[in-house]
Design an enzyme around this catalytic site. Structure first.
Site, PDB file in Angstrom:
ATOM      1  CG  HIS A  40      84.744 -11.338 -32.288  1.00 20.96           C
ATOM      2  ND1 HIS A  40      84.657 -10.049 -32.768  1.00 20.96           N
ATOM      3  CD2 HIS A  40      85.548 -11.273 -31.194  1.00 20.96           C
ATOM      4  CE1 HIS A  40      85.339  -9.239 -31.987  1.00 20.96           C
ATOM      5  NE2 HIS A  40      85.910  -9.953 -31.031  1.00 20.96           N
ATOM      6  N   GLY A  42      83.764  -8.840 -35.284  1.00 22.19           N
ATOM      7  CA  GLY A  42      84.440  -7.556 -35.060  1.00 22.19           C
ATOM      8  C   GLY A  42      85.824  -7.549 -35.718  1.00 22.19           C
ATOM      9  CG  HIS A  43      88.991 -10.091 -34.263  1.00 17.76           C
ATOM     10  ND1 HIS A  43      88.361 -10.944 -33.390  1.00 17.76           N
ATOM     11  CD2 HIS A  43      89.926  -9.441 -33.532  1.00 17.76           C
ATOM     12  CE1 HIS A  43      88.890 -10.823 -32.188  1.00 17.76           C
ATOM     13  NE2 HIS A  43      89.837  -9.913 -32.240  1.00 17.76           N
ATOM     14  CD  GLN A  67      97.519  -7.560 -24.412  1.00 15.33           C
ATOM     15  OE1 GLN A  67      98.353  -7.524 -25.301  1.00 15.33           O
ATOM     16  NE2 GLN A  67      96.265  -7.176 -24.597  1.00 15.33           N
ATOM     17  CD  GLN A 161      94.796  -2.459 -27.799  1.00 15.26           C
ATOM     18  OE1 GLN A 161      95.225  -3.211 -26.954  1.00 15.26           O
ATOM     19  NE2 GLN A 161      94.073  -2.887 -28.806  1.00 15.26           N
ATOM     20  CB  SER A 193      84.297  -8.629 -26.597  1.00 12.84           C
ATOM     21  OG  SER A 193      85.293  -9.130 -25.731  1.00 12.84           O
ATOM     22  NE  ARG A 195      88.700  -9.481 -22.093  1.00 13.61           N
ATOM     23  CZ  ARG A 195      89.687  -9.909 -21.339  1.00 13.61           C
ATOM     24  NH1 ARG A 195      89.449 -10.749 -20.383  1.00 13.61           N
ATOM     25  NH2 ARG A 195      90.923  -9.482 -21.528  1.00 13.61           N
TER      26      ARG A 195
HETATM   27  O1  PAF Z   1      93.438  -5.682 -28.727  1.00 16.82           O
HETATM   28  C1  PAF Z   1      94.058  -6.769 -28.658  1.00 16.82           C
HETATM   29  O2  PAF Z   1      93.574  -7.817 -29.038  1.00 16.82           O
HETATM   30  C2  PAF Z   1      95.462  -6.780 -28.078  1.00 16.82           C
HETATM   31  O3  PAF Z   1      95.592  -5.828 -27.072  1.00 16.82           O
HETATM   32  C3  PAF Z   1      96.562  -6.596 -29.144  1.00 16.82           C
HETATM   33  C4  PAF Z   1      96.434  -5.259 -29.833  1.00 16.82           C
HETATM   34  C5  PAF Z   1      96.481  -7.716 -30.154  1.00 16.82           C
HETATM   35  C6  PAF Z   1      97.942  -6.653 -28.482  1.00 16.82           C
HETATM   36  O4  PAF Z   1      98.173  -7.878 -27.876  1.00 16.82           O
END
Ligand code: PAF
Length: 289
Positions: A40, A42-43, A67, A161, A193, A195
């Protein structure tokens, strides 16, 4: 550096290693943006920063099963590779590394090593999503070793993170400059996000309340007792059907230790996690800034 029309897609570790060895030989800086796809704005904003600051931009897309502490959450995590590739091409990303699980975790050896994060990974997200940071560290340790970037970019939305990655880089002596990108928000304030795509229209309409609350807290910080602010947040969530506050924490931004008084921290921040229907959202703001 990308002169072709489409982003270069590489799926195998051997091929990406070979390709990036060639790039490194030219003396180019490599900016790395790890993602789980469902890209999205943000990325894309993070990728654009990497584009401006480094010579070669590599993105990874890997929905890292390790994760996710909740199997259902993993299953329903949004995936849209065609759109991701189109967006990566538009942002002039040079390379996207898309390994599968077998490529990343052929044996589970690397998963056994655990680093000591001094409790940083046990609070907030770590407390409510046990094992989450173990998985994040496992995948990033591997991705950093494969990509060997000069710069790695992470968003402030996942601030904890970011701190964990900082420790990982120090602990493993990776020669990587870590960069944090500010939270990118929708026009109504909701933090972007992947999500968000899972929210029902009703919950999507309600979700901006998180940022409205955070803004009020930013205004009150320093003048209202810490305890009182947290109580006020809890009250805001009481009686809302299908909306549940998981935590509100006012912490020192370096240690993530909770503060009791404003004098306890030079750089406090507030972090919130809440469910809107079945979707868990997180957000944060720095206070006094
Ligand atoms: O922030 C994320 O999307 C994930 O935690 C990452 C850094 C790609 C690791 O899987």
């Amino acid at each position: 550096m990308n002169t072709s029309n489409r982003v270069l897609v590489i799926r195998s570790i051997d091929k990406v290693t070979e390709f990036l060895t060639g790039i490194r030989r030219t003396g180019a800086t490599i900016g790395f943006v790890p993602t789980m796809g469902a890209l999205h704005e943000g990325h894309l904003s993070i990728i654009r920063q990497a584009r401006e600051e480094t010579d070669f931009v590599a993105v990874s897309i890997f929905v890292n099963p390790v994760q996710f502490n909740n199997k259902k959450d993993l299953e329903k995590y949004p995936r849209n590779l065609d759109l991701d590739l189109a967006l990566l091409t538009l942002t002039r990303c040079d390379l996207v590394f898309i390994p599968d699980e077998q490529e990343m975790y052929p044996d589970n050896k690397h998963l056994k090593e655990q680093l000591d994060f001094d409790g940083l990974d046990q609070v907030l997200e770590g407390k409510y999503r046990p094992g989450h940071f173990f998985g994040v560290v496992a995948v990033l340790r591997k991705l950093f070793s494969i990509i060997q970037p000069t710069h790695a970019y992470f968003g402030q939305k996942d601030y904890q993170q970011f701190l964990v990655v900082k420790r990982l880089i120090q602990a493993e002596a990776f020669s990587i400059q870590l960069v944090m990108h500010p939270i990118i928000r929708e026009t109504d304030g909701l933090a972007m996000s992947s999500r968000n795509a899972l929210l029902t229209p009703e919950m999507r309409q309600k979700a901006p309340m998180i940022y409205q609350i955070l803004q009020i807290l930013r205004d009150k910080a320093g003048n209202t007792e810490v305890k009182e602010m947290k109580m006020w947040v809890r009250k805001c969530f009481i009686g809302l059907p299908r909306i549940k506050l998981e935590y509100v924490a006012i912490v020192d931004a370096e240690t993530l230790k909770p503060i009791r008084n404003w004098s306890d921290s030079k750089r406090p921040m507030v972090c919130i996690a809440a469910y809107f229907g079945k979707v868990r959202l997180i957000d944060n703001v720095f206070l006094f800034s």
